[in-house]
Design a protein around this motif. Structure first.
Motif, PDB file in Angstrom:
ATOM      1  N   ILE A 139       0.860  -0.758   0.054  1.00  0.00           N
ATOM      2  CA  ILE A 139      -0.180  -0.227   0.438  1.00  0.00           C
ATOM      3  C   ILE A 139       0.961   1.404  -0.427  1.00  0.00           C
ATOM      4  CG2 ILE A 139      -1.712   1.629   1.533  1.00  0.00           C
ATOM      5  CD1 ILE A 139      -2.512  -1.530   2.148  1.00  0.00           C
ATOM      6  N   PRO A 140       0.647   2.605  -0.757  1.00  0.00           N
ATOM      7  CA  PRO A 140       1.888   3.411  -1.067  1.00  0.00           C
ATOM      8  C   PRO A 140       1.216   4.000   0.563  1.00  0.00           C
ATOM      9  CG  PRO A 140       0.793   3.099  -2.917  1.00  0.00           C
ATOM     10  CD  PRO A 140      -0.129   1.936  -2.092  1.00  0.00           C
ATOM     11  N   TYR A 141       2.652   4.254   0.976  1.00  0.00           N
ATOM     12  CA  TYR A 141       1.952   5.237   2.231  1.00  0.00           C
ATOM     13  C   TYR A 141       3.246   6.707   2.166  1.00  0.00           C
ATOM     14  CZ  TYR A 141       5.745   2.251   4.439  1.00  0.00           C
ATOM     15  OH  TYR A 141       6.713   1.599   4.404  1.00  0.00           O
ATOM     16  N   GLN A 142       3.083   7.619   3.756  1.00  0.00           N
ATOM     17  CA  GLN A 142       3.819   8.371   3.900  1.00  0.00           C
ATOM     18  C   GLN A 142       4.347   7.829   4.658  1.00  0.00           C
ATOM     19  OE1 GLN A 142       3.478  11.978   2.808  1.00  0.00           O
ATOM     20  NE2 GLN A 142       1.758  12.347   2.861  1.00  0.00           N
ATOM     21  N   THR A 143       5.418   7.753   5.355  1.00  0.00           N
ATOM     22  CA  THR A 143       6.183   8.000   6.947  1.00  0.00           C
ATOM     23  C   THR A 143       5.667   9.367   7.841  1.00  0.00           C
ATOM     24  OG1 THR A 143       7.032   6.452   6.968  1.00  0.00           O
ATOM     25  CG2 THR A 143       7.517   7.107   8.981  1.00  0.00           C
ATOM     26  N   LYS A 144       5.134  10.428   8.226  1.00  0.00           N
ATOM     27  CA  LYS A 144       5.420  10.939   9.008  1.00  0.00           C
ATOM     28  C   LYS A 144       5.673  10.868  11.142  1.00  0.00           C
ATOM     29  CE  LYS A 144       3.421  15.701  11.235  1.00  0.00           C
ATOM     30  NZ  LYS A 144       2.382  16.645  10.984  1.00  0.00           N
ATOM     31  N   TRP A 145       7.196  11.010  11.295  1.00  0.00           N
ATOM     32  CA  TRP A 145       8.108  11.389  12.131  1.00  0.00           C
ATOM     33  C   TRP A 145       6.824  11.794  13.261  1.00  0.00           C
ATOM     34  CZ3 TRP A 145      10.342   6.586  12.052  1.00  0.00           C
ATOM     35  CH2 TRP A 145      11.049   6.180  10.453  1.00  0.00           C
ATOM     36  N   VAL A 146       7.168  11.393  14.240  1.00  0.00           N
ATOM     37  CA  VAL A 146       6.706  12.395  15.436  1.00  0.00           C
ATOM     38  C   VAL A 146       7.543  12.032  16.903  1.00  0.00           C
ATOM     39  CG1 VAL A 146       4.409  12.863  16.619  1.00  0.00           C
ATOM     40  CG2 VAL A 146       4.209  11.805  15.109  1.00  0.00           C
ATOM     41  N   SER A 147       7.872  13.004  17.376  1.00  0.00           N
ATOM     42  CA  SER A 147       8.805  12.547  18.788  1.00  0.00           C
ATOM     43  C   SER A 147       7.617  12.492  19.443  1.00  0.00           C
ATOM     44  CB  SER A 147       9.339  14.163  18.927  1.00  0.00           C
ATOM     45  OG  SER A 147       9.546  14.288  20.043  1.00  0.00           O
ATOM     46  N   VAL A 148       8.186  11.302  20.566  1.00  0.00           N
ATOM     47  CA  VAL A 148       7.696  11.341  21.767  1.00  0.00           C
ATOM     48  C   VAL A 148       6.889  11.637  22.565  1.00  0.00           C
ATOM     49  CG1 VAL A 148       9.530  10.493  22.858  1.00  0.00           C
ATOM     50  CG2 VAL A 148       7.614   8.648  22.936  1.00  0.00           C
ATOM     51  N   LEU A 149       7.715  13.093  22.823  1.00  0.00           N
ATOM     52  CA  LEU A 149       7.093  14.199  23.440  1.00  0.00           C
ATOM     53  C   LEU A 149       5.932  14.457  22.797  1.00  0.00           C
ATOM     54  CD1 LEU A 149      10.651  15.878  24.458  1.00  0.00           C
ATOM     55  CD2 LEU A 149       9.484  13.707  26.142  1.00  0.00           C
ATOM     56  N   ASP A 150       5.399  14.480  21.579  1.00  0.00           N
ATOM     57  CA  ASP A 150       4.923  15.048  20.833  1.00  0.00           C
ATOM     58  C   ASP A 150       3.347  13.789  20.293  1.00  0.00           C
ATOM     59  OD1 ASP A 150       6.191  17.671  20.368  1.00  0.00           O
ATOM     60  OD2 ASP A 150       6.803  17.346  18.791  1.00  0.00           O
ATOM     61  N   ILE A 151       3.484  12.471  21.062  1.00  0.00           N
ATOM     62  CA  ILE A 151       2.745  11.784  20.909  1.00  0.00           C
ATOM     63  C   ILE A 151       1.059  12.233  20.876  1.00  0.00           C
ATOM     64  CG2 ILE A 151       1.716   9.669  20.643  1.00  0.00           C
ATOM     65  CD1 ILE A 151       5.140   8.736  20.653  1.00  0.00           C
ATOM     66  N   SER A 152       1.134  12.450  22.750  1.00  0.00           N
ATOM     67  CA  SER A 152      -0.175  13.051  23.069  1.00  0.00           C
ATOM     68  C   SER A 152      -0.650  13.913  22.517  1.00  0.00           C
ATOM     69  CB  SER A 152       0.286  13.035  24.366  1.00  0.00           C
ATOM     70  OG  SER A 152       0.521  11.831  25.282  1.00  0.00           O
ATOM     71  N   SER A 153      -0.336  15.783  22.609  1.00  0.00           N
ATOM     72  CA  SER A 153      -1.184  16.198  21.363  1.00  0.00           C
ATOM     73  C   SER A 153      -1.544  15.876  19.763  1.00  0.00           C
ATOM     74  CB  SER A 153       0.301  17.249  21.832  1.00  0.00           C
ATOM     75  OG  SER A 153       1.487  17.256  20.659  1.00  0.00           O
ATOM     76  N   LEU A 154      -0.968  15.209  19.493  1.00  0.00           N
ATOM     77  CA  LEU A 154      -1.210  15.046  18.413  1.00  0.00           C
ATOM     78  C   LEU A 154      -2.338  13.665  18.305  1.00  0.00           C
ATOM     79  CD1 LEU A 154      -0.546  14.480  15.221  1.00  0.00           C
ATOM     80  CD2 LEU A 154       1.077  12.483  15.830  1.00  0.00           C
ATOM     81  N   ARG A 155      -2.216  13.299  18.978  1.00  0.00           N
ATOM     82  CA  ARG A 155      -3.281  12.271  18.721  1.00  0.00           C
ATOM     83  C   ARG A 155      -4.717  13.164  19.314  1.00  0.00           C
ATOM     84  NH1 ARG A 155      -2.055   6.135  18.897  1.00  0.00           N
ATOM     85  NH2 ARG A 155      -4.788   6.022  19.929  1.00  0.00           N
ATOM     86  N   GLU A 156      -4.346  13.758  20.516  1.00  0.00           N
ATOM     87  CA  GLU A 156      -5.369  14.701  20.687  1.00  0.00           C
ATOM     88  C   GLU A 156      -5.977  15.649  19.714  1.00  0.00           C
ATOM     89  OE1 GLU A 156      -4.061  16.013  24.343  1.00  0.00           O
ATOM     90  OE2 GLU A 156      -4.599  14.463  25.728  1.00  0.00           O
ATOM     91  N   GLU A 157      -4.954  16.055  19.265  1.00  0.00           N
ATOM     92  CA  GLU A 157      -5.902  17.488  17.833  1.00  0.00           C
ATOM     93  C   GLU A 157      -6.470  16.528  16.834  1.00  0.00           C
ATOM     94  OE1 GLU A 157      -3.000  19.601  14.385  1.00  0.00           O
ATOM     95  OE2 GLU A 157      -2.549  18.734  16.226  1.00  0.00           O
TER      96      GLU A 157
END
Length: 272
Positions: free
Chosen positions: A37-55
């Motif tokens: 499946i074609p995809y692109q990776t977005k790398w996320v700092s472990v410190l930003d995971i919570s804010s990303l998921r909440e956003e």
């Protein structure tokens, strides 16, 4: 990296060069590459995971012992279906459902069994994480990450959890026994039919019989199923975060099975 892909895969940012190292993101990357499946990776700092998921409005997929929600990765976002999935096993179910024309990750009627296998493997490998004495986290944030994990474990510092040499050796023996038991599944044998993996370690004289002669690197055939990616993902995590001599020790067990398996998964390990 494919910039035209509709599917975005959120993975934990490592030390440069960016690469997957954590077990659950490895499960998803192996699955995506296997299905093509074609995809692109977005790398996320472990410190930003919570804010990303909440956003993105994605609920926490884990809960700490004190009841605190725990946000982790992987997560995928599909621009075509508008769906966001934030748990590695739920991602597998989604990929097989949304992309039915690509190779299946789950064999028919095995979703429940594979979910149980996934939980069991997570428990087996997590029990032996003390053998991983290196870290692949981005050094720019590693001190904050270690402090965050210490808080999760209820200790003032992760140094408080450091194993003595004797404890490490005991854990190596336990890990060898655990992987020996897993070998029985790969050999399609049960009980003590092929080997006795005693708590004092293993030895050639403990061999009773070798199991099926045609035992391959994967559980059920020449092609892997998602259950193989579960095991492979954990092995790749240990490969990343063990010192080389310790990883070589693991690769020597069970007639070199685990190193061979990791090598066989290289064709589905590309970073996109």
């Amino acid at each position: 990296m494919s910039t035209n892909a509709a599917l975005t895969f959120y993975d934990i940012a490592s030390a440069p060069p960016l690469k997957t190292f954590a077990p659950n993101p490895w499960k998803t990357r192996l699955a995506l590459n296997f299905k093509g499946i074609p995809y692109q990776t977005k790398w996320v700092s472990v410190l930003d995971i919570s804010s990303l998921r909440e956003e993105l409005g994605v609920r926490a997929n884990r809960t700490l012992p004190d009841g605190t929600p725990l946000h982790t990765l992987p997560m995928i976002q599909d621009a075509v279906t508008k769906e966001i999935v934030g748990d590695s096993f739920e991602i597998v179910l989604y990929l097989d459902r949304a992309y039915p024309d690509s190779p299946k990750l789950l064999r028919p009627y095995t979703a429940g069994l594979t979910a149980a296998f996934n939980a069991h493997m997570d428990e087996v490998f997590t029990k032996h994480l003390g053998l991983c004495t290196r870290t692949s986290f981005d050094p720019a944030v590693v001190e904050e990450v270690m402090a965050m994990f210490a808080k999760r474990f209820g200790v003032s510092s992760l140094a408080d959890m450091q194993l003595s040499n004797e404890q490490r050796e005991d854990m190596f023996v336990s890990f060898e026994v655990a992987l020996g038991e897993l070998t029985k599944a790969y050999n399609h044998t049960g009980g003590t039919a092929d080997r006795v993996w005693r708590t004092t370690g293993t030895a050639k004289e403990q061999t009773q019989r070798s199991g099926r002669e045609s035992a391959g690197l994967f559980l059920d055939g020449e092609e892997p199923a998602y259950a193989d990616f579960i095991v492979g993902a954990w092995l790749k995590h240990f490969e990343a975060d063990m010192v080389p001599k310790d990883w070589e020790r693991v690769c020597s067990w069970q007639d070199g099975r685990w190193g061979k398996m990791v090598a066989a998964l290289d064709q589905w390990s590309e970073m996109k």
